[in-house]
Design an enzyme around this catalytic site. Sequence first.
Site, PDB file in Angstrom:
ATOM      1  N   ARG A 102       0.741  -1.063  -0.037  1.00 20.79           N
ATOM      2  CA  ARG A 102      -0.063   0.158   0.025  1.00 20.79           C
ATOM      3  C   ARG A 102       0.877   1.431  -0.024  1.00 20.79           C
ATOM      4  O   ARG A 102       2.101   1.104   0.346  1.00 20.79           O
ATOM      5  CB  ARG A 102      -0.831  -0.136   1.190  1.00 20.79           C
ATOM      6  CG  ARG A 102      -1.797  -1.140   1.347  1.00 20.79           C
ATOM      7  CD  ARG A 102      -2.599  -1.073   2.615  1.00 20.79           C
ATOM      8  NE  ARG A 102      -3.720  -2.159   2.749  1.00 20.79           N
ATOM      9  CZ  ARG A 102      -3.344  -3.350   3.430  1.00 20.79           C
ATOM     10  NH1 ARG A 102      -2.114  -3.443   3.771  1.00 20.79           N
ATOM     11  NH2 ARG A 102      -4.274  -4.373   3.541  1.00 20.79           N
TER      12      ARG A 102
ATOM     13  N   LYS B 138      -3.232  -1.248   7.402  1.00 23.22           N
ATOM     14  CA  LYS B 138      -4.724  -1.138   7.288  1.00 23.22           C
ATOM     15  C   LYS B 138      -5.280  -2.478   8.008  1.00 23.22           C
ATOM     16  O   LYS B 138      -6.371  -2.488   8.734  1.00 23.22           O
ATOM     17  CB  LYS B 138      -5.083  -0.905   6.000  1.00 23.22           C
ATOM     18  CG  LYS B 138      -6.656  -0.956   5.810  1.00 23.22           C
ATOM     19  CD  LYS B 138      -7.058  -0.701   4.246  1.00 23.22           C
ATOM     20  CE  LYS B 138      -8.556  -0.507   4.234  1.00 23.22           C
ATOM     21  NZ  LYS B 138      -8.955  -0.133   2.840  1.00 23.22           N
TER      22      LYS B 138
ATOM     23  N   HIS C  55      -2.661   2.661  -5.464  1.00 24.44           N
ATOM     24  CA  HIS C  55      -3.106   1.285  -5.472  1.00 24.44           C
ATOM     25  C   HIS C  55      -2.835   0.480  -6.636  1.00 24.44           C
ATOM     26  O   HIS C  55      -3.101  -0.707  -6.377  1.00 24.44           O
ATOM     27  CB  HIS C  55      -4.390   1.468  -5.156  1.00 24.44           C
ATOM     28  CG  HIS C  55      -5.183   0.139  -4.618  1.00 24.44           C
ATOM     29  ND1 HIS C  55      -4.946  -0.648  -3.638  1.00 24.44           N
ATOM     30  CD2 HIS C  55      -6.186  -0.733  -5.277  1.00 24.44           C
ATOM     31  CE1 HIS C  55      -5.614  -1.686  -3.648  1.00 24.44           C
ATOM     32  NE2 HIS C  55      -6.235  -1.736  -4.622  1.00 24.44           N
TER      33      HIS C  55
ATOM     34  N   ARG D 126      -0.423  -2.058  -5.858  1.00 23.36           N
ATOM     35  CA  ARG D 126      -0.810  -3.359  -5.105  1.00 23.36           C
ATOM     36  C   ARG D 126      -1.783  -4.411  -5.954  1.00 23.36           C
ATOM     37  O   ARG D 126      -1.954  -5.528  -5.996  1.00 23.36           O
ATOM     38  CB  ARG D 126      -1.565  -3.023  -3.811  1.00 23.36           C
ATOM     39  CG  ARG D 126      -2.142  -3.686  -2.937  1.00 23.36           C
ATOM     40  CD  ARG D 126      -2.486  -3.025  -1.772  1.00 23.36           C
ATOM     41  NE  ARG D 126      -3.398  -4.170  -0.897  1.00 23.36           N
ATOM     42  CZ  ARG D 126      -2.765  -4.709   0.046  1.00 23.36           C
ATOM     43  NH1 ARG D 126      -1.419  -5.052  -0.017  1.00 23.36           N
ATOM     44  NH2 ARG D 126      -3.406  -5.720   0.881  1.00 23.36           N
TER      45      ARG D 126
ATOM     46  N   HIS E  29      -3.676  -9.605   2.199  1.00 21.47           N
ATOM     47  CA  HIS E  29      -5.193  -9.482   2.239  1.00 21.47           C
ATOM     48  C   HIS E  29      -5.663 -10.573   3.085  1.00 21.47           C
ATOM     49  O   HIS E  29      -5.423 -11.532   3.390  1.00 21.47           O
ATOM     50  CB  HIS E  29      -5.685  -9.686   0.762  1.00 21.47           C
ATOM     51  CG  HIS E  29      -5.758  -8.540  -0.114  1.00 21.47           C
ATOM     52  ND1 HIS E  29      -5.138  -8.420  -1.238  1.00 21.47           N
ATOM     53  CD2 HIS E  29      -6.496  -7.376   0.105  1.00 21.47           C
ATOM     54  CE1 HIS E  29      -5.422  -7.326  -1.542  1.00 21.47           C
ATOM     55  NE2 HIS E  29      -6.059  -6.522  -0.994  1.00 21.47           N
TER      56      HIS E  29
ATOM     57  N   TYR F 117      -9.439  -9.541  -7.996  1.00 27.61           N
ATOM     58  CA  TYR F 117      -8.270  -9.297  -8.866  1.00 27.61           C
ATOM     59  C   TYR F 117      -7.911 -10.742  -9.755  1.00 27.61           C
ATOM     60  O   TYR F 117      -7.616 -10.615 -10.727  1.00 27.61           O
ATOM     61  CB  TYR F 117      -7.052  -9.213  -8.095  1.00 27.61           C
ATOM     62  CG  TYR F 117      -7.292  -7.896  -7.320  1.00 27.61           C
ATOM     63  CD1 TYR F 117      -7.470  -6.407  -7.685  1.00 27.61           C
ATOM     64  CD2 TYR F 117      -6.970  -7.968  -5.883  1.00 27.61           C
ATOM     65  CE1 TYR F 117      -7.516  -5.454  -7.103  1.00 27.61           C
ATOM     66  CE2 TYR F 117      -7.046  -6.832  -5.168  1.00 27.61           C
ATOM     67  CZ  TYR F 117      -7.569  -5.539  -5.653  1.00 27.61           C
ATOM     68  OH  TYR F 117      -7.176  -4.442  -4.907  1.00 27.61           O
TER      69      TYR F 117
END
Length: 323
Positions: free
Chosen positions: A163, A190, A271, A274, A297, A306
């Site tokens: 990130r 995050k 982003h 990523r 993730h 994705y």
Amino acid sequence: MPQVTALASVSDKGGLALLGRQAQEFAAAAKASNTLRAYQADWNDFREWCETHQCASLPALPQTVALYLTDRAATLKTSSLARRLTTINRAHQAAGRPSPATMQNAVVSEVWKGIKRKKGTAQHGKKPFLTPDLRRIIAELPQDLRGLRDRALLLGGFAGGLRRSELAALRVEDLETTPDGLVVRLGTSKTDQEGQGRPVALPYGSDPRTCPVRAIRAWVDQAGITAGPLFRAIDRVGLVSDHALHTDSVGYLVKRAAGRAGLETADYAGHSLRSGLATQAAMNGASELAIMKQTGHRSLATVRKYIREGSLFRDNAATKLGL
């Protein structure tokens, strides 16, 4: 956004006032600063809307929330409206009031269903960088200290699936050299608000021009950085700052590099690095587990988004039609 007032109003009997203040500090630290700013902005918007229309914001009526959603649906995305509902809900919970923003209130629930049906819920994010994009971008970077920094940032961010905030927070002390490449030890992020950290492996690339390990080492050596922030600003005369790049600066540098390579800057953001790792890895056959291990993730649904993008043509029934 209203704070947990019950903690702040405790009496000083038995030293509870001090504990109340400390509890408030812990509560404030439960969310990332960017999230708290977003909640505050959302709450301010709702409060100001209520003042304009002479409605109470706390406590608010379900009808007020339904009308607010209807008004803002003309300009906001569905995802933004969903966050507004969460903000209103949290504000009422913090104040010890029943929330008017839950789906248990029929007027809110029906309006919300109608908004989602008319506007849709698909999120249109920025495009991911794929490996050919990165090769094109790296080839157009200037041959100076800024170019070295941007090359290291882009390749490290792409290979690590990092990130913007993680790139900005990286320090030289977070890097560990191994025979297979670099191990980057991330701190709070995050999805790691407790600060346990996690290691991310950056392997050597097959092409020295786009190898993330060589790029980071070249930047550190040429910038003379021995400790402290890894990615830093560079002034007009080429002096490297002692301070880390701001998170927003990372996004700006990514856009600038894309524009220099002839890509449409509006399509890309920080982003894109990523999401690019996840998409390109899926296209090349990486497993869900391998992608999640690299990006950190926790949501399989997010990663699969994705993977679907990356697998549109790799496993497509239309390729079996003989056309």
